[in-house]
Design a protein around this motif. Structure first.
Motif, short mmCIF file in Angstrom:
data_model
loop_
_atom_site.label_atom_id
_atom_site.label_comp_id
_atom_site.label_asym_id
_atom_site.label_seq_id
_atom_site.Cartn_x
_atom_site.Cartn_y
_atom_site.Cartn_z
N LEU A 41 0.82 -1.21 0.00
CA LEU A 41 0.00 0.00 0.00
C LEU A 41 0.86 1.26 0.00
CD1 LEU A 41 -2.72 -1.12 2.57
CD2 LEU A 41 -3.11 -0.66 0.13
N SER A 42 2.16 1.11 0.31
CA SER A 42 3.08 2.25 0.25
C SER A 42 3.57 2.52 -1.17
CB SER A 42 4.29 2.00 1.16
OG SER A 42 3.90 1.91 2.51
N LEU A 43 3.07 1.76 -2.14
CA LEU A 43 3.40 1.95 -3.54
C LEU A 43 2.15 2.42 -4.28
CD1 LEU A 43 5.32 -1.41 -4.12
CD2 LEU A 43 6.32 0.80 -3.50
N GLY A 44 2.35 3.05 -5.41
CA GLY A 44 1.21 3.44 -6.24
C GLY A 44 0.47 4.64 -5.68
N LEU A 94 11.01 1.89 10.24
CA LEU A 94 11.95 1.54 9.18
C LEU A 94 11.23 1.02 7.94
CD1 LEU A 94 14.81 -0.13 11.25
CD2 LEU A 94 14.84 2.11 10.15
N LEU A 95 10.12 0.32 8.14
CA LEU A 95 9.34 -0.14 6.99
C LEU A 95 8.80 1.04 6.17
CD1 LEU A 95 7.26 -3.12 8.46
CD2 LEU A 95 9.30 -3.23 7.02
N ALA A 96 8.52 2.14 6.86
CA ALA A 96 8.07 3.32 6.15
C ALA A 96 9.21 3.99 5.39
CB ALA A 96 7.45 4.32 7.14
N ILE A 97 10.42 3.87 5.92
CA ILE A 97 11.58 4.53 5.29
C ILE A 97 12.10 3.73 4.11
CG2 ILE A 97 13.97 5.25 5.70
CD1 ILE A 97 13.15 5.76 8.63
N PHE A 98 12.11 2.39 4.25
CA PHE A 98 12.63 1.53 3.19
C PHE A 98 11.45 0.79 2.54
CE2 PHE A 98 16.02 1.94 6.33
CZ PHE A 98 17.07 2.39 5.52
N PRO A 99 11.00 1.24 1.37
CA PRO A 99 9.78 0.67 0.76
C PRO A 99 10.00 -0.72 0.20
CG PRO A 99 10.78 2.27 -0.71
CD PRO A 99 11.56 2.33 0.57
N ILE A 100 8.92 -1.45 0.13
CA ILE A 100 8.93 -2.79 -0.47
C ILE A 100 9.07 -2.67 -1.99
CG2 ILE A 100 6.43 -2.90 -0.79
CD1 ILE A 100 6.52 -5.82 0.11
N ASP A 101 9.58 -3.71 -2.62
CA ASP A 101 9.67 -3.73 -4.08
C ASP A 101 8.31 -4.01 -4.70
OD1 ASP A 101 12.45 -3.29 -4.19
OD2 ASP A 101 12.87 -5.43 -3.95
N PRO A 102 8.04 -3.47 -5.90
CA PRO A 102 6.81 -3.85 -6.61
C PRO A 102 6.82 -5.34 -6.94
CG PRO A 102 7.81 -1.90 -7.60
CD PRO A 102 8.81 -2.46 -6.63
N GLY A 103 5.65 -5.95 -6.96
CA GLY A 103 5.57 -7.36 -7.28
C GLY A 103 4.15 -7.88 -7.20
N LEU A 104 3.93 -9.06 -7.72
CA LEU A 104 2.63 -9.72 -7.69
C LEU A 104 1.55 -8.86 -8.34
CD1 LEU A 104 2.67 -11.29 -4.09
CD2 LEU A 104 3.33 -12.35 -6.26
N GLY A 105 1.95 -8.10 -9.37
CA GLY A 105 0.98 -7.32 -10.11
C GLY A 105 0.58 -6.01 -9.47
N TYR A 106 1.29 -5.58 -8.43
CA TYR A 106 0.98 -4.28 -7.83
C TYR A 106 2.26 -3.50 -7.59
CZ TYR A 106 -1.38 -0.64 -5.31
OH TYR A 106 -1.88 0.59 -4.95
N PRO A 107 2.26 -2.20 -7.95
CA PRO A 107 1.20 -1.46 -8.63
C PRO A 107 0.94 -1.98 -10.05
CG PRO A 107 2.77 0.04 -7.61
CD PRO A 107 3.39 -1.33 -7.57
#
Length: 227
Positions: A41-44, A94-107
């Motif tokens: 949800l931190s992407l897109g 830290l999860l807010a500072i270092f974002p997850i990679d896009p994947g599984l069709g999202y975004p």
């Protein structure tokens, strides 16, 4: 800061995190809470909302960690539970500072990519759920034999076990989905079970301590004997 405002923060901020995530789940276009991680949800579009929710949750857990040694009505004070809750709060930040990679069709429309920030995110996420699984278990040990908290001991144990089981299951399901072995696996669902169980435990603990401290003085010192 006095203890009760810290406990109110520990109660309300985790609740806001859960409610905010559920609202985002229901309203974010192209996003599937069944499949996708909360961190995605931190992407897109709308990413600042989830960023704010993670930071708010971090503040709430850190406030609870500070309040715990002061608020527990016991002659000895817990040492490991506040440390684990503080670890979880730091991990959320830290999860807010270092974002997850896009994947599984999202975004939608973005290719799968792997950055070092995503690697850090994965490690920190594991630390987060390990701390949130261990914290209720250490609290169960600390409250052993205390009659006024007798109903909380099985709840602590159940929460710790649920989180300890559902997070590894989430990792396995997401890995199978990414590998194409099980497309649309419910990794997002199992992660939400772990998140709601653990963060909900933090909020309920803060609420229980607010109730138990309503009619007795609180100390502002966090020093004390080891549990």
């Amino acid at each position: 800061m006095s203890t009760r405002p810290l406990l109110y923060c520990g109660l309300l901020a985790p609740m806001a995190l859960v409610v905010g995530v559920l609202v985002e789940d229901a309203t974010r276009p192209g996003y599937s809470p069944w499949r996708h991680a909360v961190s995605q949800l931190s992407l897109g579009p709308g990413w600042p909302v989830n960023l704010a929710l993670l930071l708010l949750g971090a503040v709430g857990l850190l406030a609870l960690a500070i309040a715990l040694p002061r608020a527990l009505p016991t002659p000895d004070r817990p040492r490991w539970t506040p440390r684990l809750v503080a670890t979880a709060g730091t991990a959320l930040a830290l999860l807010a500072i270092f974002p997850i990679d896009p994947g599984l069709g999202y975004p939608p429309g973005q290719p799968v990519v792997h950055h070092w920030q995503g690697l850090v995110h994965g490690i920190v996420g594991t630390v987060l759920f390990a701390a949130l699984a261990a914290a209720p278990l250490t609290m169960a040990r600390h409250l052993r034999g205390r009659i006024e908290w007798s109903s909380w001991r099985p709840y602590n144990l159940a929460t710790g076990v649920v989180v300890a089981v559902t997070y590894p299951v989430t990792v396995v399901l997401s890995s199978l989905d990414q590998a194409g072995v099980w497309t649309n696996a419910p990794g997002g669902l199992t992660e939400r079970v772990a998140l709601i169980a653990s963060v909900g435990w933090c909020a309920l603990l803060a609420g229980r301590l607010l109730d138990s401290t309503a009619h007795r003085p609180l100390e502002n010192s966090t020093t004390g004997a080891q549990a």
